[in-house]
Design an enzyme around this catalytic site. Sequence first.
Site, PDB file in Angstrom:
ATOM      1  CB  SER A 118      -0.928  -0.003   1.222  1.00  0.00           C
ATOM      2  OG  SER A 118      -0.193  -0.194   2.409  1.00  0.00           O
ATOM      3  CG  HIS A 139      -2.969  -0.736  -2.987  1.00  0.00           C
ATOM      4  ND1 HIS A 139      -3.186   0.592  -2.670  1.00  0.00           N
ATOM      5  CD2 HIS A 139      -3.249  -1.443  -1.861  1.00  0.00           C
ATOM      6  CE1 HIS A 139      -3.579   0.670  -1.419  1.00  0.00           C
ATOM      7  NE2 HIS A 139      -3.629  -0.548  -0.906  1.00  0.00           N
ATOM      8  CD  GLU A 151      -3.135   3.429  -5.538  1.00  0.00           C
ATOM      9  OE1 GLU A 151      -3.046   4.656  -5.579  1.00  0.00           O
ATOM     10  OE2 GLU A 151      -3.037   2.765  -4.475  1.00  0.00           O
TER      11      GLU A 151
END
Length: 296
Positions: A118, A139, A151
């Site tokens: 993250s 992500h 992501e």
Amino acid sequence: MKNITVIGSGTMGNGIAHTFAQHGFNVAVVDISDNALSKALQTIANNLDRQVKKGTIDEQAKADTLSRISVFTDLNDGAKNADLVIEAATENEEIKLKLFKQLSEICGENAILASNTSSISITKIASVTKKPGNVIGMHFMNPVPVMKLVEVIRGYATTDEVTATIMELSRTLGKEPVEVNDYPGFVANRVLMPMINEAVYTLYEGVAGVQEIDTVMKLGMAHPMGPLQLADFIGLDVCLAILKVLHDGFGNPKYAPCPLLVNMITAGHLGAKTGSGFYKYTPGSKELIVADKFAG
């Protein structure tokens, strides 16, 4: 691409495994603990049962999904045939670098190595591998089977081909991929963590209580969950780790973690996973009760 290896069987790892297996991929889940792997399989089965009850899948789909998942405690056995590896281990840079160096030796030269990190630099992770161009960030959001966003973080060396492959793969899973560049916190946590940290500061400075802060954000800003409850859900230790990456990466004091957050973690109050954070959590209860420390 048929064979997916997921490293780590915790909340994110089992959710990623669940999602890929449900969409027809063969999934190998690797963890150092047999007990953790057993818990992961049970969690996946329980979550599939919820889908069956909701009518989103049938019993045959549940059985098919579970049949596609195998578990390993040996990294070599679990990753040697992978077309794609997704690392979902703890948010610790040293652990991730060690894993990717090993994976670079174990996996085939065309395998894509992805991290569910993250906040940790994909470029740095890629630097310890033989083919940095094949390293990328994926992500996922928690809970993985439900949340639509992936992501996709492109490291400095990540190739166009690998990026396009992962973007298309994410769509195959029914997700909405968003490509971002590799800077501390990427987009999601660069925006989210300062908000959570500011909410903690607002509590720390006595501006308002836990429920009041969360209610303002839910009713005023249409957030489905207040920032303090969300911090508990993510894990306060994870929030602190990401804030430290942002603070170290940018050198900007606005990312400095609130002392209250640090004290709570030191005291072992990490949020929902330990039963106490800004709220207290009782197994099986959906009632949200402010932790004793902040009540009254």
